[in-house]
Design an enzyme around this catalytic site. Sequence first.
Site, short mmCIF file in Angstrom:
data_model
loop_
_atom_site.label_atom_id
_atom_site.label_comp_id
_atom_site.label_asym_id
_atom_site.label_seq_id
_atom_site.Cartn_x
_atom_site.Cartn_y
_atom_site.Cartn_z
N ASP A 178 48.84 12.15 62.42
CA ASP A 178 49.93 11.98 61.46
C ASP A 178 49.72 10.71 60.65
O ASP A 178 48.59 10.35 60.35
CB ASP A 178 51.26 11.96 62.22
CG ASP A 178 52.40 12.57 61.42
OD1 ASP A 178 52.84 11.94 60.45
OD2 ASP A 178 52.83 13.69 61.75
N HIS A 245 56.90 8.96 59.02
CA HIS A 245 56.78 10.33 59.51
C HIS A 245 56.14 10.38 60.90
O HIS A 245 56.66 11.03 61.82
CB HIS A 245 55.95 11.13 58.51
CG HIS A 245 55.89 12.59 58.76
ND1 HIS A 245 54.92 13.17 59.55
CD2 HIS A 245 56.64 13.62 58.31
CE1 HIS A 245 55.09 14.49 59.58
NE2 HIS A 245 56.12 14.78 58.83
N SER A 577 58.06 19.78 60.47
CA SER A 577 57.45 18.59 61.06
C SER A 577 58.24 18.09 62.25
O SER A 577 57.68 17.55 63.20
CB SER A 577 57.38 17.46 60.02
OG SER A 577 56.27 17.59 59.18
#
Length: 798
Positions: A178, A245, A577
């Site tokens: 990620d 994220h 996600s």
Amino acid sequence: MWAHLVSAKRTITIKISWITTTSMYRHHPATSTTISTYEEPKMISGALWRMSQESGAAGGEKDGVYIVYMGAATEHGSSKNEHAQLLSSVLKRRKNALVHSYEHGISGFAARLSAAEAKSIAKNPGVVSVFPDPVYQLHTTRSWDFLKYGTDVKIDLSPNSDSNLSSRGNDVIIGILDTGIWPESKSFSDKDMDPIPSSWNGTCVKAQDFNSSNCNRKIIGARSYNGPEDDDDDLVNTPRDMNGHGTHVASTAAGIMVPGASYHGLASGTAKGGSPGSRIAVYRICTPYGCAGSSILAAFSDAITDGVDILSLSLGSPASRFSDFKEDPIAIGAFHAVENGITVVCSAGNEGPSEKTVSNDAPWILTVAATTIDRRFKSNVVFDKNKVIKGEAINFANIGKSPVHPLIYAKSAKKTGADEGEARNCYPDSMDGKKIKGKIVICDNDKDTNLYYTMSEVQNLGGIGAVLIDDKKRGDASEFDEFPMTSISSRDAVEIFAYLNSTKNPVATILPTTVVSQYKPAPTIAYFSSRGPSSISRNILKAKPPDIAAPGSNIIAAWTAYNGEAIPKFKIMSGTSMACPHVSGLAAEIKSRYPSWSPSAIKSAIMTTGEASQINNMKGPLTAELGAIATAYDYGAGEISTNRASQPGLVYETTAIDYLNFLCYHGYNKSTIKVISKKVPAGFACPKESKADLISNINYPSIAVFNLTGKNSRSITRTLTNVAGGGNTTYSVTIEAPTGLTVTVSPTRLQFTKNGQRLSYHIIFTPTASSLQKNMFGSITWTNKKFNVRAPFVAGGR
């Protein structure tokens, strides 16, 4: 520079942005995006050859980055020298062409090449495919409690409640591919954790803002990979998460319990990941330019040799870009990871509710869709004489509780010469600022506008608030910070329009956000979640989340604190996600209990357990967010169950031969398959009749059969393995079949006498009409007194 790129609420044109309106990462303003476009593939000497305008690889000798895939690495790893020799055979002058070399599990490299050079390399023996380096998109406290209690009438809201899987697995390692990690977050404390497992072979890299002291017994490894566009930029080449994220994803999967977590006071409770006892290995593969395929493959290669148990990827390609398996870096990396015993979990994509939008649909990947939970964020509209319309959004504005602010419909503020539809939707340069200033503006959203553009336009014209009419996105609470903006349904909009048309001086106010718990119905399928069937193969029931669904809407988890800004320690986000790490955490808990289980056994346990729910907390069928009854193309096998996934009773183990046969049915020949997999048994040959319809026969935990006509019944075989322990136990079958389709199973009882025993059964699908005109859904469930093992199916005509 990096933080500015990802936080600025304005349009920035870069090659691939962190965030797009269809990306797998949501809740930030979108930047402009250029997506790769590809020509149709051409076969050259057995290697798949593609050219890309975006990569700069098309058009004569123009340079671009290409991935050269050479199948599986040898047992002792591939050699950089071998890759260098292959490069030097076509490169006569240029130096530093090599971007990445893949040596562990995967053999190959990424290099800067011209189209002609790439074409020449593709002709070499042992090269499976040569393709331009693609760029991928980034596709919680309450969510874990909801998964345990959500469909019960009584829901336990205790922040410390826990699932039956009680984080026993300190030796399980979850690899997160990620944007990196913010190691100082309390979610990643290693207090009271045991020493790092001796099986760990990874490292904690040193960077300008990251060193070995940032790793501990929780974050045991950290690597970073610059993409081709980043060169040697030290600001980018770090495992530190400057986006947020990756931190959010990692804490959802494996964050420890953190009391008092909230987002500016909203959704307060105890934050925890799905497997709080598991370790985290970070592979930062995304930068402001996107997530390069060449970096993804490098991370897969390192993760295989590092010794991870689970890999979690909340990213993927857009549905519009078709990729064959052997030119898809995620599919390639996942294949070799699974060959090496690693379970790979990926997000399905955020391009719903359209069909055939699911990404990461290779059968060896556990693909996850997103559902809502029973928590909503209320920001109501008050108008007229304190009438209230329910709105949903996250804002912390305070413009008063009384309706005193002038109210206007954007259409009434249309600028002379502007398009009426654009004005209704509050498009830039479509409204008269003099009519907007000082008012609350009602905006339509029938053109699916980016909400932050709407907010910015109303703000820039002097509006003091905005009410968005949006049925689809309303339940996925968008965040507007200090600006009073909320979303209402089209049904409720009728009432407020009636008020607007009945008075000369309409007034309203927008209330700041409060939290609604035990919301019903929940779960529902999040509107953004990508749907099935697979665009590559209908004969694998890769449904909405090709395999399973998990909470992905309004999830709270850890966040970053870059540049000293007042960033919250936790943040609310939505997207597949966010769903993906829920399943990664659950997979880690199962792995901790059964260390010897294969990735396919773990997948089957998650998919088939009886409480993989197709019902909501009102005891009704699972629906899409707008109310339509959902199907397996929306949610796969259902929503995950944390209660029973650790005790599935029986599992469908998809063997190595199944995957090799899948490649045969998909059109690959034996010689190519032997390069792709170094574990091809001696004497293996593709079945004489290798065609796509036979994909239905691989031993998958769901079933899909097509081309059914009255003259063409289909017979499918499945094999179950007893994992419940020793002793005699008998399972009987229950068939749920739709009208128009006859489904028979033989035998109807399976008697197991020992642990590990495998028994097969056969299913015959027969349409009662001359042919099936639509897809039909049902299930086959094997039950004893303790376990329910459910496999969904879909059947269709041509």
